[in-house]
Design a protein around this motif. Structure first.
Motif: not given
Length: 93
Positions: A65-87
């Motif tokens: 469960t922790l690994a899944n949470l970290v994976k989702r969080a990292r994907a969201k941060v990367a999406d925001c950085l790469v695509n210029g979105k607000a987190l």
């Protein structure tokens, strides 16, 4: 029917409720919401340098469960950085 969500131990909270690209008004940005559990998992593993097993024990969840949470969080941060979105970090689970 989905299983009920097990309460998670969350100790940290973000310093700000939102991070966004500089110079762009908030109302013209797409938002990505990060849950409190995703934030806490990423904080423990990436900032505090805990092993996933140790961080899972702190949050009182399984290691998977922790690994899944970290994976989702990292994907969201990367999406925001790469695509210029607000987190958006305001939402608590």
């Amino acid at each position: 029917m989905a299983r009920p969500k097990i309460p998670r131990n969350i100790c940290g909270c973000p310093a700000n409720s939102c991070f966004k690209p500089n110079g762009i008004p908030m109302n013209s940005l797409e938002r990505v919401a990060m849950g409190a559990d995703e934030f806490e998992a990423m904080r423990l593993v990436d900032l505090n340098g805990m092993q996933q097993l140790e961080a899972a024990a702190v949050m009182q969840v399984s290691r998977q469960t922790l690994a899944n949470l970290v994976k989702r969080a990292r994907a969201k941060v990367a999406d925001c950085l790469v695509n210029g979105k607000a987190l958006d970090l305001a939402g608590r689970d």
